[in-house]
Write an enzyme that holds these catalytic residues in place. Structure first.
Site, PDB file in Angstrom:
ATOM      1  N   ASP A  60     -26.755   3.268  22.765  1.00  0.00           N
ATOM      2  CA  ASP A  60     -26.459   3.513  21.358  1.00  0.00           C
ATOM      3  C   ASP A  60     -26.562   2.230  20.559  1.00  0.00           C
ATOM      4  OD1 ASP A  60     -23.684   5.057  19.582  1.00  0.00           O
ATOM      5  OD2 ASP A  60     -25.857   5.283  19.389  1.00  0.00           O
ATOM      6  N   ASP A  86     -21.086  11.432  19.645  1.00  0.00           N
ATOM      7  CA  ASP A  86     -19.909  10.575  19.729  1.00  0.00           C
ATOM      8  C   ASP A  86     -18.684  11.377  20.115  1.00  0.00           C
ATOM      9  OD1 ASP A  86     -21.207   9.020  16.789  1.00  0.00           O
ATOM     10  OD2 ASP A  86     -21.464   8.419  18.882  1.00  0.00           O
TER      11      ASP A  86
END
Lengths: 242, 412
Positions: free
Chosen positions: B203, B326
């Site tokens: 990420d 997330d």
């Protein structure tokens, strides 16, 4: 014993915290954030404390003096950390007042400051209750219960829940007292908090004696009540002065 | 002097403590709720001795863990697994960027519909079956199929139809997050932790590096004034009063479109949005989905229209968006912590919330798309290790101290 019993123990320890949360804190988002940060802060302090003591645990001997040292160091460390918390709060108060001035809104009132202190203290109390009581409650949701030798009057879970309740109330309101003491520079308030914390912690040593928890646990509840009374008197006085 | 004047007139303007930090809380509650549901599911459904069930998935094709392996073989196997997974994710994300670049929106839309339907019906059905058998709920197959089908279809429609009620969309996004996160916690332990750490690093790379696929996606979307095609949770306020208070600052031309009632209601419900999202609403472009990871983006109104609040970073009045990936990986971390003990759950929850807070502060500071995974996962893993090694011993000792240990060895 069952899910009901487990929930019951959890609510004994955390019920007042839940009601304070719902009635005072949940209405203002900032207080919820203060609560979470305060819980995190005290968790970090607990981790540091346990890191420092890790080499000496588990305490094999049942000698009294090792436990005394553990308790005295823990309480002094936590009171020192409370000073750090106060300094952080002062910085936050300045930022908040600057923000209020910029957006032409009123500055922090006395009640606002006390509410932030309450949220901070509740974070401390919740951290204590969650990590010392709630995390050990997992077996209570199952089908049995557990009694300890020296205190066979009540199940272990019930005693630990009552003790956590006493400590939760004590921590929550002593933060309000401490913030007020530092803000007004009153020695009596500033000294009251560490003294009552130390006294309460030492009183738990009474539980080491056989059958001692019949005396120790009510004494802890009495000290929580003393904290509540002192906080009440202090808040009345401050509000009347204003 | 001004102080008292202001405080006398303060009844008209609310004190700052009333509204500060509201946006953060609107993201925090769904994240906490998702984590809570995953912990409940994990504790209800997974028993500790589950090693007999071999769970094979794309994340464990290289190495299937068994508890009898040595430390190094477990470690290396786990990292091999996660590397393969990351490679697959990277290829898929680049493919999606390509599709977005070629303006192939039907492909993206149909993929998103397909994936949410599969997650809701198959994963949701499987987990409901497990729950039904665990709690011995009497229900027949036909009713169950009917309910499941309706549930998944409504979910699929609400997730990418722009006209669905906001609470429904948010609720279904949370449910999708819960289902996928539960599925991920079924992976073996070392693979899960290696996967979490690798996803956090991926990420970080994908959003911040100039060549990263997610950064390309965000830049393309900004340059074209389109919405990022992803499953994204948007924390719009649900009550009209709050948005009404903010709307006066906005100076947008919100003459209610004399179109349908739902349109005007929609606009009243919006927090100050950028032109990006407004054109999306107007053009009725549905948001498609991509792989589960999407960067954390804050839609900020233009600078001159809000009072800058740099000192705290809490007052940004844009709607905060958090990618569903997330949600999923936070819940995976907490779910995996739940498989050990509840103390680690509380510690990891606080760590993740702290990481999210730090990320939001950085977001208010930098005002561009930021990866939401790295900080939280780093804190989460750190606190998990610290709690497991340090805190647990200390707490057990102390509580046992408060009440006299029954394990004290006495000569009988």
């Amino acid at each position: 014993m069952t899910v009901a019993a487990g929930l019951g123990y959890a609510l004994i320890a955390l019920g007042p915290a839940l009601s304070i949360f719902v009635s005072v804190i949940a209405k203002k988002p900032f207080l919820v954030l203060t609560l979470l940060s305060s819980t995190l802060f005290w968790l970090v302090s607990l981790i540091l404390l346990s890191g420092a003591w890790r080499a000496f645990l588990p305490i094999k001997s049942s000698a009294l003096w090792t436990y005394v040292i553990v308790i005295v160091t823990s309480v002094s460390f936590q009171e020192g950390v409370r000073l750090v918390f106060w300094k952080l709060y002062k910085k936050l108060e300045e930022m908040l007042n600057a923000f209020a001035d910029r957006t032409s809104k009123p500055r922090l009132f006395l009640t606002d400051k006390m509410q932030i202190g309450l949220a901070g203290g509740l974070g401390h109390g919740v951290a204590h209750a969650v990590f010392f009581c709630l995390s050990l409650l997992t077996p209570a949701f199952g089908g049995a219960t557990y009694y300890v030798e020296r205190c066979s009057h009540m199940p272990f879970f019930l005693i630990s829940a009552i003790i956590s309740l006493a400590f939760l109330l004590m921590h929550t309101f002593s933060m309000v007292i401490a913030f007020n003491g530092y803000a007004e520079s009153r020695k009596s308030d500033q000294l009251f908090v560490p003294i009552i914390h130390m006294v309460a912690a030492i009183m738990t040593l009474i539980n080491l004696a056989p059958g001692g928890c019949a005396i120790g646990v009510p004494l802890l509840c009495i000290s929580a009540a003393v904290t509540l009374q002192y906080c009440w008197m202090m808040v009345c006085r401050r509000l009347r002065e204003n | 002097m001004d102080q008292t004047l202001v405080s006398d007139a303060s009844f008209s303007s609310s004190p700052i403590l009333e509204t500060l930090g509201e946006e953060i809380l609107r993201i925090l509650y769904p994240v906490s709720f998702c984590m809570f549901l995953v912990v409940l599911l994990v504790s209800a459904l997974i028993s500790s001795d589950n090693s007999s069930m071999s769970f094979s998935s794309i994340a464990s094709i290289a190495y299937s863990e068994s508890s009898s392996d040595s430390f190094w073989s477990k470690l290396s196997g786990a990292f091999l697994n996660s590397l393969l997974f990351i490679a697959v994710i990277t290829i898929l994300t680049f493919f999606l960027v390509l599709l977005f670049y070629l303006r192939c929106t039907p492909c993206l839309k149909s993929y998103m519909a397909f994936s949410s339907f599969v997650v809701l019906s198959f994963l949701g059905g499987e987990i409901s079956l497990l729950l039904l058998s665990r709690f011995v709920v009497p229900i027949d197959a036909f009713s169950f199929l009917l309910l499941l089908f309706n549930f998944s279809v409504v979910g699929t429609l609400s997730v990418f139809l722009a006209k669905a009620p906001i609470s429904l969309t948010q609720g279904y996004l949370v449910i999708i997050g819960v289902l996928v996160a539960y599925w991920f916690t079924l992976l073996p332990e070392w693979t899960t932790w290696a996967l979490l750490i690798s996803m956090a690093l991926y990420d970080l790379a994908a959003v911040l590096l100039p060549v990263g696929p997610l950064r390309l996606l965000v830049e393309l979307a900004i340059s074209r004034d389109e919405e990022i095609p992803a499953l994204v949770y948007e924390a719009r306020p649900v009550d009209t009063q709050a948005s009404g208070r903010r709307l006066w600052r906005e100076r947008r031309n919100f003459e209610g479109n004399p179109g349908s009632v739902s349109d005007t209601l929609r606009h009243e419900n919006l927090t100050p949005q950028t032109t990006m999202t407004i054109t999306v609403e107007a053009s009725d472009e549905d948001s498609a989905s991509t792989e589960l990871v999407a960067p954390l983006v804050s839609q900020q109104p233009r600078r001159q229209e809000i009072e800058a609040v740099e000192g705290i970073g809490l007052g940004s009045s844009g709607a905060i968006k958090l990618g569903l990936g997330d949600f999923i990986f936070y819940s995976v971390l907490v779910g995996r912590a739940a498989l050990y003990d509840f103390m680690t759950v509380y510690a990891c929850y606080l760590a993740i919330v702290a990481g999210l807070g730090v990320t939001l502060l950085l977001l208010a500071f930098y005002r561009k798309a930021l990866p939401a995974l790295p900080v939280s996962i780093a804190f989460g893993v750190l606190f998990y290790v610290l709690t497991r090694e340090l805190l647990e011993v200390f707490v057990v000792q102390c509580s046992v101290n408060l009440l006299i240990s029954g394990e004290r060895k006495r000569a009988r």
